[in-house]
Design a protein around this motif. Structure first.
Motif, PDB file in Angstrom:
ATOM      1  N   PHE A  62      38.428  41.002  21.877  1.00 28.97           N
ATOM      2  CA  PHE A  62      37.136  41.684  21.717  1.00 28.97           C
ATOM      3  C   PHE A  62      36.976  42.990  21.173  1.00 28.97           C
ATOM      4  CE2 PHE A  62      36.888  38.144  24.715  1.00 28.97           C
ATOM      5  CZ  PHE A  62      35.433  37.517  24.582  1.00 28.97           C
ATOM      6  N   THR A  63      35.890  43.141  20.106  1.00 28.65           N
ATOM      7  CA  THR A  63      35.623  44.526  19.898  1.00 28.65           C
ATOM      8  C   THR A  63      34.215  44.916  20.158  1.00 28.65           C
ATOM      9  OG1 THR A  63      34.937  43.864  17.715  1.00 28.65           O
ATOM     10  CG2 THR A  63      37.153  44.908  17.959  1.00 28.65           C
ATOM     11  N   PHE A  64      33.909  46.178  20.370  1.00 29.15           N
ATOM     12  CA  PHE A  64      32.439  46.453  20.665  1.00 29.15           C
ATOM     13  C   PHE A  64      31.994  47.678  19.975  1.00 29.15           C
ATOM     14  CE2 PHE A  64      34.569  44.672  24.561  1.00 29.15           C
ATOM     15  CZ  PHE A  64      33.639  43.786  24.801  1.00 29.15           C
ATOM     16  N   ALA A  65      30.765  47.603  19.224  1.00 28.78           N
ATOM     17  CA  ALA A  65      30.247  48.450  18.485  1.00 28.78           C
ATOM     18  C   ALA A  65      29.427  49.735  19.195  1.00 28.78           C
ATOM     19  CB  ALA A  65      29.102  47.601  17.698  1.00 28.78           C
ATOM     20  N   ASP A  66      29.481  49.535  20.422  1.00 23.48           N
ATOM     21  CA  ASP A  66      28.803  50.731  21.299  1.00 23.48           C
ATOM     22  C   ASP A  66      29.354  51.074  22.453  1.00 23.48           C
ATOM     23  OD1 ASP A  66      27.219  52.962  21.655  1.00 23.48           O
ATOM     24  OD2 ASP A  66      25.174  51.686  21.921  1.00 23.48           O
ATOM     25  N   ASN A  67      29.644  52.378  22.936  1.00 21.23           N
ATOM     26  CA  ASN A  67      30.162  52.742  24.218  1.00 21.23           C
ATOM     27  C   ASN A  67      29.315  51.815  25.334  1.00 21.23           C
ATOM     28  OD1 ASN A  67      28.419  54.761  23.203  1.00 21.23           O
ATOM     29  ND2 ASN A  67      28.393  55.270  25.472  1.00 21.23           N
ATOM     30  N   GLY A  68      30.020  51.782  26.628  1.00 23.91           N
ATOM     31  CA  GLY A  68      29.310  50.996  27.699  1.00 23.91           C
ATOM     32  C   GLY A  68      30.335  50.194  28.337  1.00 23.91           C
ATOM     33  N   THR A  69      29.594  49.394  29.602  1.00 23.72           N
ATOM     34  CA  THR A  69      30.506  48.760  30.244  1.00 23.72           C
ATOM     35  C   THR A  69      30.188  47.298  30.025  1.00 23.72           C
ATOM     36  OG1 THR A  69      30.637  50.255  32.010  1.00 23.72           O
ATOM     37  CG2 THR A  69      31.101  48.289  32.614  1.00 23.72           C
ATOM     38  N   TYR A  70      31.196  46.582  29.684  1.00 20.25           N
ATOM     39  CA  TYR A  70      31.062  45.220  29.549  1.00 20.25           C
ATOM     40  C   TYR A  70      31.732  44.254  30.076  1.00 20.25           C
ATOM     41  CZ  TYR A  70      29.172  47.293  25.200  1.00 20.25           C
ATOM     42  OH  TYR A  70      28.624  47.940  24.188  1.00 20.25           O
ATOM     43  N   ILE A  71      31.003  42.895  30.570  1.00 21.35           N
ATOM     44  CA  ILE A  71      31.901  41.899  31.334  1.00 21.35           C
ATOM     45  C   ILE A  71      32.260  40.785  30.607  1.00 21.35           C
ATOM     46  CG2 ILE A  71      31.559  40.188  33.311  1.00 21.35           C
ATOM     47  CD1 ILE A  71      29.583  42.106  34.326  1.00 21.35           C
ATOM     48  N   ILE A  72      33.503  40.331  30.567  1.00 14.81           N
ATOM     49  CA  ILE A  72      34.035  39.438  29.580  1.00 14.81           C
ATOM     50  C   ILE A  72      34.109  38.059  30.716  1.00 14.81           C
ATOM     51  CG2 ILE A  72      36.007  38.394  28.270  1.00 14.81           C
ATOM     52  CD1 ILE A  72      34.279  40.397  26.975  1.00 14.81           C
ATOM     53  N   TYR A  73      33.575  36.952  30.549  1.00 13.14           N
ATOM     54  CA  TYR A  73      33.801  35.821  31.234  1.00 13.14           C
ATOM     55  C   TYR A  73      34.944  34.740  30.602  1.00 13.14           C
ATOM     56  CZ  TYR A  73      29.432  37.382  33.291  1.00 13.14           C
ATOM     57  OH  TYR A  73      28.412  38.246  34.056  1.00 13.14           O
ATOM     58  N   GLY A  74      35.516  34.028  31.569  1.00 14.44           N
ATOM     59  CA  GLY A  74      36.567  33.203  31.245  1.00 14.44           C
ATOM     60  C   GLY A  74      36.668  31.889  31.969  1.00 14.44           C
ATOM     61  N   ARG A  75      37.126  30.779  31.380  1.00 12.57           N
ATOM     62  CA  ARG A  75      37.384  29.700  32.024  1.00 12.57           C
ATOM     63  C   ARG A  75      38.657  29.202  31.782  1.00 12.57           C
ATOM     64  NH1 ARG A  75      31.551  26.554  31.465  1.00 12.57           N
ATOM     65  NH2 ARG A  75      30.211  27.687  32.883  1.00 12.57           N
ATOM     66  N   ILE A  76      39.500  28.639  32.760  1.00  8.34           N
ATOM     67  CA  ILE A  76      40.684  27.772  32.536  1.00  8.34           C
ATOM     68  C   ILE A  76      40.364  26.375  32.741  1.00  8.34           C
ATOM     69  CG2 ILE A  76      41.377  28.568  34.751  1.00  8.34           C
ATOM     70  CD1 ILE A  76      44.371  28.167  33.766  1.00  8.34           C
ATOM     71  N   PHE A  77      40.609  25.559  31.894  1.00  5.55           N
ATOM     72  CA  PHE A  77      40.439  24.165  32.225  1.00  5.55           C
ATOM     73  C   PHE A  77      41.832  23.382  32.364  1.00  5.55           C
ATOM     74  CE2 PHE A  77      36.888  25.395  29.684  1.00  5.55           C
ATOM     75  CZ  PHE A  77      35.706  24.550  30.498  1.00  5.55           C
ATOM     76  N   ASP A  78      41.875  22.244  32.979  1.00 12.29           N
ATOM     77  CA  ASP A  78      42.987  21.058  33.031  1.00 12.29           C
ATOM     78  C   ASP A  78      42.273  20.101  31.931  1.00 12.29           C
ATOM     79  OD1 ASP A  78      41.282  19.743  34.798  1.00 12.29           O
ATOM     80  OD2 ASP A  78      42.461  19.850  36.458  1.00 12.29           O
ATOM     81  N   LYS A  79      43.229  19.172  31.916  1.00 11.03           N
ATOM     82  CA  LYS A  79      42.852  17.863  31.016  1.00 11.03           C
ATOM     83  C   LYS A  79      41.975  17.195  31.511  1.00 11.03           C
ATOM     84  CE  LYS A  79      46.802  15.311  33.089  1.00 11.03           C
ATOM     85  NZ  LYS A  79      45.736  14.232  33.821  1.00 11.03           N
ATOM     86  N   ASP A  80      41.439  17.011  32.719  1.00 11.22           N
ATOM     87  CA  ASP A  80      40.426  16.199  33.314  1.00 11.22           C
ATOM     88  C   ASP A  80      39.188  16.974  33.556  1.00 11.22           C
ATOM     89  OD1 ASP A  80      42.476  14.283  34.119  1.00 11.22           O
ATOM     90  OD2 ASP A  80      42.968  15.429  35.626  1.00 11.22           O
ATOM     91  N   ASP A  81      38.990  18.313  32.772  1.00  7.92           N
ATOM     92  CA  ASP A  81      37.954  18.984  32.702  1.00  7.92           C
ATOM     93  C   ASP A  81      37.239  19.649  33.830  1.00  7.92           C
ATOM     94  OD1 ASP A  81      37.330  18.271  29.928  1.00  7.92           O
ATOM     95  OD2 ASP A  81      36.140  16.588  30.513  1.00  7.92           O
ATOM     96  N   GLN A  82      38.406  19.707  34.816  1.00 12.59           N
ATOM     97  CA  GLN A  82      38.283  20.526  35.939  1.00 12.59           C
ATOM     98  C   GLN A  82      38.497  22.458  35.482  1.00 12.59           C
ATOM     99  OE1 GLN A  82      36.911  19.536  39.017  1.00 12.59           O
ATOM    100  NE2 GLN A  82      36.728  17.894  37.738  1.00 12.59           N
ATOM    101  N   TYR A  83      37.811  23.133  35.833  1.00 15.50           N
ATOM    102  CA  TYR A  83      37.989  24.473  35.550  1.00 15.50           C
ATOM    103  C   TYR A  83      37.638  25.376  36.721  1.00 15.50           C
ATOM    104  CZ  TYR A  83      32.771  25.135  35.104  1.00 15.50           C
ATOM    105  OH  TYR A  83      31.333  24.727  35.275  1.00 15.50           O
ATOM    106  N   THR A  84      38.085  26.630  36.447  1.00 10.18           N
ATOM    107  CA  THR A  84      37.864  27.919  37.422  1.00 10.18           C
ATOM    108  C   THR A  84      36.971  28.830  36.446  1.00 10.18           C
ATOM    109  OG1 THR A  84      39.536  27.313  38.886  1.00 10.18           O
ATOM    110  CG2 THR A  84      38.801  29.529  38.766  1.00 10.18           C
ATOM    111  N   GLU A  85      36.267  29.490  36.705  1.00  4.22           N
ATOM    112  CA  GLU A  85      35.731  30.568  36.179  1.00  4.22           C
ATOM    113  C   GLU A  85      35.862  32.003  36.802  1.00  4.22           C
ATOM    114  OE1 GLU A  85      31.601  29.787  34.578  1.00  4.22           O
ATOM    115  OE2 GLU A  85      30.911  31.785  34.956  1.00  4.22           O
ATOM    116  N   THR A  86      36.035  32.954  35.993  1.00  5.78           N
ATOM    117  CA  THR A  86      36.403  34.284  36.317  1.00  5.78           C
ATOM    118  C   THR A  86      35.960  35.319  35.264  1.00  5.78           C
ATOM    119  OG1 THR A  86      37.980  35.609  37.381  1.00  5.78           O
ATOM    120  CG2 THR A  86      38.757  34.378  35.327  1.00  5.78           C
ATOM    121  N   SER A  87      36.011  36.440  35.659  1.00  7.42           N
ATOM    122  CA  SER A  87      35.679  37.674  34.822  1.00  7.42           C
ATOM    123  C   SER A  87      36.294  38.768  34.752  1.00  7.42           C
ATOM    124  CB  SER A  87      33.907  37.792  34.852  1.00  7.42           C
ATOM    125  OG  SER A  87      33.911  38.526  36.161  1.00  7.42           O
TER     126      SER A  87
END
Length: 224
Positions: A62-87
């Motif tokens: 990721f790149t950011f055009a201005d200074n600050g604090t940013y949160i990036i969200y992510g999900r990991i999926f298995d083949k059965d569409d089950q996932y865990t979301e974290t940040s």
């Protein structure tokens, strides 16, 4: 599946920040062997909803055009569409503006000239407006103005009063730009001032009789 998400910040504006999943785990060997899929975004709404919509890469930038604090969200999926979301939280610092001064330039004493000032760059492209201050080096004061975009700075007019008082190398013109967060960049160039010859007005032609006094009304001006 479960995993941790991390980043290699802090970073400066415009610098790539690597975000990645680590410590992936799924109690199902079949799901693990099938491989996990991943999704990243700046909000949960940007994340994929299924295994097929997500990507195979466990890391992205990721790149950011201005200074600050940013949160990036992510999900990991298995083949059965089950996932865990974290940040993960990224801190982005302000980066100083970059001024590239113009080439050295000439001028003539007492004559207003238009001088090129150079160009402005800033990796924080959202750091405007930028305040530009020009010190002409001759004690005449500061020329200050604002610009809303990066690139070539506008030319500015200035008059140097006298070539004789200039340093041997020329006047040093300093161009300073400050972004909205106080980050400052500076550069300089030289102005060489040439002498201008005076001009003389000897007055109008006259006729007088012999033996009479002549009153000559002459004058002169000098741009310096």
């Amino acid at each position: 599946p479960t995993a941790a998400i991390q980043n290699n910040g802090p970073a400066g504006e415009g610098d790539p920040v690597a975000v990645s999943f680590t410590n992936q785990f799924d109690p199902s060997i079949a799901d693990t062997l099938a491989g996990f899929h991943y999704s990243f975004g700046l909000s949960p709404l940007e994340l994929a909803g299924t295994y097929q919509e997500a990507g195979v890469g466990a890391a992205t930038n990721f790149t950011f055009a201005d200074n600050g604090t940013y949160i990036i969200y992510g999900r990991i999926f298995d083949k059965d569409d089950q996932y865990t979301e974290t940040s993960t939280t990224i801190t982005v610092h302000n980066v100083l503006s970059e001024v590239t001064a113009a080439a050295n330039q000439p001028g003539t004493e007492g004559t207003e000239a238009l001088f090129h000032l150079g160009s402005l760059n800033d990796r924080g492209v959202n750091d405007g407006p930028w305040t530009v201050e020009v010190n002409w080096g001759d004690g005449s004061g500061i020329t200050s103005f604002q610009v809303a975009s990066l690139g070539q700075l506008p030319d500015k007019e200035h008059t140097y009063a006298d070539s004789a008082s200039a340093p041997a190398a020329g006047w040093t013109v300093t161009v300073q730009a400050t972004d909205k967060d106080g980050g400052t960049g500076v550069d300089s160039f030289l102005v060489t001032i040439f002498n201008a010859a005076p001009s003389v007005d000897a007055g109008a032609d006259m006729q007088v009789g012999s033996g009479n006094p002549v009153n000559i009304l002459a004058s002169f001006v000098d741009p310096g």
